[in-house]
Design a protein around this motif. Sequence first.
Motif, PDB file in Angstrom:
ATOM      1  N   ALA A 269      59.322  -8.818  53.507  1.00 17.06           N
ATOM      2  CA  ALA A 269      58.860  -9.013  52.132  1.00 17.06           C
ATOM      3  C   ALA A 269      57.877  -7.913  51.726  1.00 17.06           C
ATOM      4  CB  ALA A 269      58.201 -10.390  51.993  1.00 17.06           C
ATOM      5  N   GLY A 270      56.939  -7.590  52.619  1.00 18.61           N
ATOM      6  CA  GLY A 270      56.004  -6.507  52.333  1.00 18.61           C
ATOM      7  C   GLY A 270      56.692  -5.168  52.211  1.00 18.61           C
ATOM      8  N   THR A 271      57.747  -4.989  52.997  1.00 22.95           N
ATOM      9  CA  THR A 271      58.493  -3.734  52.949  1.00 22.95           C
ATOM     10  C   THR A 271      59.168  -3.549  51.589  1.00 22.95           C
ATOM     11  OG1 THR A 271      58.916  -3.857  55.330  1.00 22.95           O
ATOM     12  CG2 THR A 271      60.328  -2.391  54.052  1.00 22.95           C
ATOM     13  N   VAL A 354      54.869  -6.261  41.024  1.00 22.05           N
ATOM     14  CA  VAL A 354      55.595  -5.221  41.763  1.00 22.05           C
ATOM     15  C   VAL A 354      56.922  -4.872  41.090  1.00 22.05           C
ATOM     16  CG1 VAL A 354      56.787  -4.668  43.923  1.00 22.05           C
ATOM     17  CG2 VAL A 354      54.496  -5.653  43.991  1.00 22.05           C
ATOM     18  N   PRO A 355      57.812  -5.846  40.877  1.00 28.83           N
ATOM     19  CA  PRO A 355      59.123  -5.451  40.314  1.00 28.83           C
ATOM     20  C   PRO A 355      59.054  -4.946  38.878  1.00 28.83           C
ATOM     21  CG  PRO A 355      58.955  -7.840  40.536  1.00 28.83           C
ATOM     22  CD  PRO A 355      57.763  -7.282  41.220  1.00 28.83           C
ATOM     23  N   LEU A 356      58.203  -5.570  38.039  1.00 30.77           N
ATOM     24  CA  LEU A 356      58.173  -5.162  36.634  1.00 30.77           C
ATOM     25  C   LEU A 356      57.559  -3.782  36.446  1.00 30.77           C
ATOM     26  CD1 LEU A 356      57.256  -8.497  34.820  1.00 30.77           C
ATOM     27  CD2 LEU A 356      59.502  -7.436  35.124  1.00 30.77           C
ATOM     28  N   ILE A 448      65.236  -5.429  44.675  1.00 32.87           N
ATOM     29  CA  ILE A 448      64.900  -5.619  46.088  1.00 32.87           C
ATOM     30  C   ILE A 448      63.539  -6.301  46.221  1.00 32.87           C
ATOM     31  CG2 ILE A 448      64.332  -4.407  48.235  1.00 32.87           C
ATOM     32  CD1 ILE A 448      66.425  -2.290  47.415  1.00 32.87           C
ATOM     33  N   ALA A 449      62.585  -5.904  45.358  1.00 33.72           N
ATOM     34  CA  ALA A 449      61.253  -6.507  45.396  1.00 33.72           C
ATOM     35  C   ALA A 449      61.299  -7.987  45.038  1.00 33.72           C
ATOM     36  CB  ALA A 449      60.316  -5.757  44.449  1.00 33.72           C
ATOM     37  N   TRP A 450      62.143  -8.384  44.104  1.00 32.25           N
ATOM     38  CA  TRP A 450      62.286  -9.807  43.798  1.00 32.25           C
ATOM     39  C   TRP A 450      62.828 -10.574  45.002  1.00 32.25           C
ATOM     40  CZ3 TRP A 450      63.652  -7.729  38.505  1.00 32.25           C
ATOM     41  CH2 TRP A 450      62.667  -8.072  37.573  1.00 32.25           C
ATOM     42  N   GLY A 451      63.656  -9.928  45.793  1.00 29.22           N
ATOM     43  CA  GLY A 451      64.088 -10.551  47.038  1.00 29.22           C
ATOM     44  C   GLY A 451      62.919 -10.814  47.969  1.00 29.22           C
ATOM     45  N   GLY A 452      61.931  -9.900  47.965  1.00 33.12           N
ATOM     46  CA  GLY A 452      60.726 -10.099  48.764  1.00 33.12           C
ATOM     47  C   GLY A 452      59.946 -11.330  48.333  1.00 33.12           C
ATOM     48  N   ILE A 456      58.761 -14.663  50.644  1.00 26.23           N
ATOM     49  CA  ILE A 456      57.400 -15.198  50.740  1.00 26.23           C
ATOM     50  C   ILE A 456      57.379 -16.697  50.455  1.00 26.23           C
ATOM     51  CG2 ILE A 456      55.130 -15.202  49.614  1.00 26.23           C
ATOM     52  CD1 ILE A 456      55.343 -12.930  51.488  1.00 26.23           C
ATOM     53  N   VAL A 457      58.111 -17.114  49.421  1.00 22.46           N
ATOM     54  CA  VAL A 457      58.174 -18.534  49.079  1.00 22.46           C
ATOM     55  C   VAL A 457      58.760 -19.338  50.236  1.00 22.46           C
ATOM     56  CG1 VAL A 457      59.257 -20.227  47.540  1.00 22.46           C
ATOM     57  CG2 VAL A 457      58.286 -18.136  46.593  1.00 22.46           C
ATOM     58  N   LEU A 458      59.806 -18.823  50.860  1.00 19.87           N
ATOM     59  CA  LEU A 458      60.399 -19.501  52.007  1.00 19.87           C
ATOM     60  C   LEU A 458      59.404 -19.655  53.154  1.00 19.87           C
ATOM     61  CD1 LEU A 458      63.963 -17.880  52.160  1.00 19.87           C
ATOM     62  CD2 LEU A 458      63.422 -20.270  51.631  1.00 19.87           C
ATOM     63  N   THR A 459      58.624 -18.596  53.403  1.00 15.46           N
ATOM     64  CA  THR A 459      57.659 -18.649  54.502  1.00 15.46           C
ATOM     65  C   THR A 459      56.563 -19.670  54.226  1.00 15.46           C
ATOM     66  OG1 THR A 459      58.074 -16.310  54.934  1.00 15.46           O
ATOM     67  CG2 THR A 459      56.132 -17.276  55.959  1.00 15.46           C
TER      68      THR A 459
END
Length: 480
Positions: A269-271, A354-356, A448-452, A456-459
């Motif tokens: 996620a950080g990546t 980040v994504p926007l 890709i950042a939205w995937g991150g 995070i939410v899953l963790t």
Amino acid sequence: MLTEEDALHEETPLLAQANALEAGPHTSPSKHEDQYNRFSRSQKRFIVALLSWVGLLPFLASGSFVPSVPEIARELHSTGPVINLAITLSIICAAIGSLMWATYSGTYGRRSVYLCSLPCLCIGSIGVAMSRSVPTLMFWRVVQAFGASSGLSVGAGAIGDMYRLEERGTAMGIFFGACFVGPAIAPVAGGIATHYASWRAAQWALFFMGVGAYIPIVLWLPETLDPEVARKKFLEAAGGDEERTFVWLNPFKSLALLRSPNILITTIAGTTALLTDYALLIPLSYTIGKAYNITNEAIIGMFFLASGLGNIIGAPLAGHLADRAVIKGRERRGGQWYPEDRLRATLSGALFLVPLSTLFSGLATQFVPGMAGIVINVICLFVNGVAVDIMLTPPSSYYVDILHSRSAEVWAASSAVRQFAVALSTAGILPLINTIGVAATDTLFAMIAWGGFALIVLTIRYGDRMRAWVDVGYTTTAEN
């Protein structure tokens, strides 16, 4: 589908120790608690300042090089993409070096590692400054990056040695915030040096800065690692042989910590956030520079300043928010510690900032001409700098929280994954922009950042269950 609200209302405690909750206010401090009382508040501040100076150096080494790429390519009769390979190689070497220095610092101490790594940085800087060919340049860039790579991983470990759970995020944020002065000033300084003197001048400056860090470490830096912890690890590595004075360690053993899904997923996620930073900054000379006809390296460097200022502000802010998330989480659960509470501080950055910021920068560069486009890009670079820190700083403290005895190693393992991913991506950013355009490229990285964010939410939502899958020696409440 999991929502942000789901993550914010997860109530499952993890690693909460009943005996810690039952301990009365008059319980005598444990041996582990004494570890945090070895240094006074003023001593801790001095140590953090010195660690931050060392942590600044890798950013200075990399940041001062980027705006000089076109000039270096002309002087060495090469091309921008070829010189960018030196950046890729140095990132890979920094990842390997960080693993090695972190592994040895957990056994031989933080101070010893600094005394060995900084001379490599100084020698490498001299080599880069005197390079007359591309292969020579790449070799010495690797040596330079190897020496500088101890700054962040070992520094993060040393802060974990000194600060308690509820203080750690703030201290880590101050450390990273000070380190991120590097991305703010290095490109500007490198651009000015390149335009008005030579790109070699910045490398000589790095040599003197390395010496300036080495001397106070020799004179004043105490060892922060608990000597009992160091001795225990040494005996384990030596097979119990107390007569041995040195043992070789496997730096890649730290990567086994990535078996933990919590660590691996938050690292990925950080990546995703860090990739947006590199997607915006690495090709600046060929995107913003080309779109707005900016050829002055010093002016190109000023765009890096916006991102760097965002980093400086974002890291301490994120650290403070992360500590507040931990404290509020414990209050909400009656004193029980749920480590993933710290990750809640990343949600706004991961979902929006980040994504926007990446998306709008790409659109502005391709479709908004003139001063308006430049202003939008400066704002996006600043916001992205803040947002990337919001994504990276809380997980850095989180790694130390859950693996306190291997703090430097877990940070280095996570950083290595990010750096390898960045290295591979860096080599393809310019060709991708040339193929599909800057707007499409930045849109891709935003997605890709939205995937991150989803990771995070899953963790946060399933952190306790994920931790049960693989036990890598997690820290308990009593040890934090």
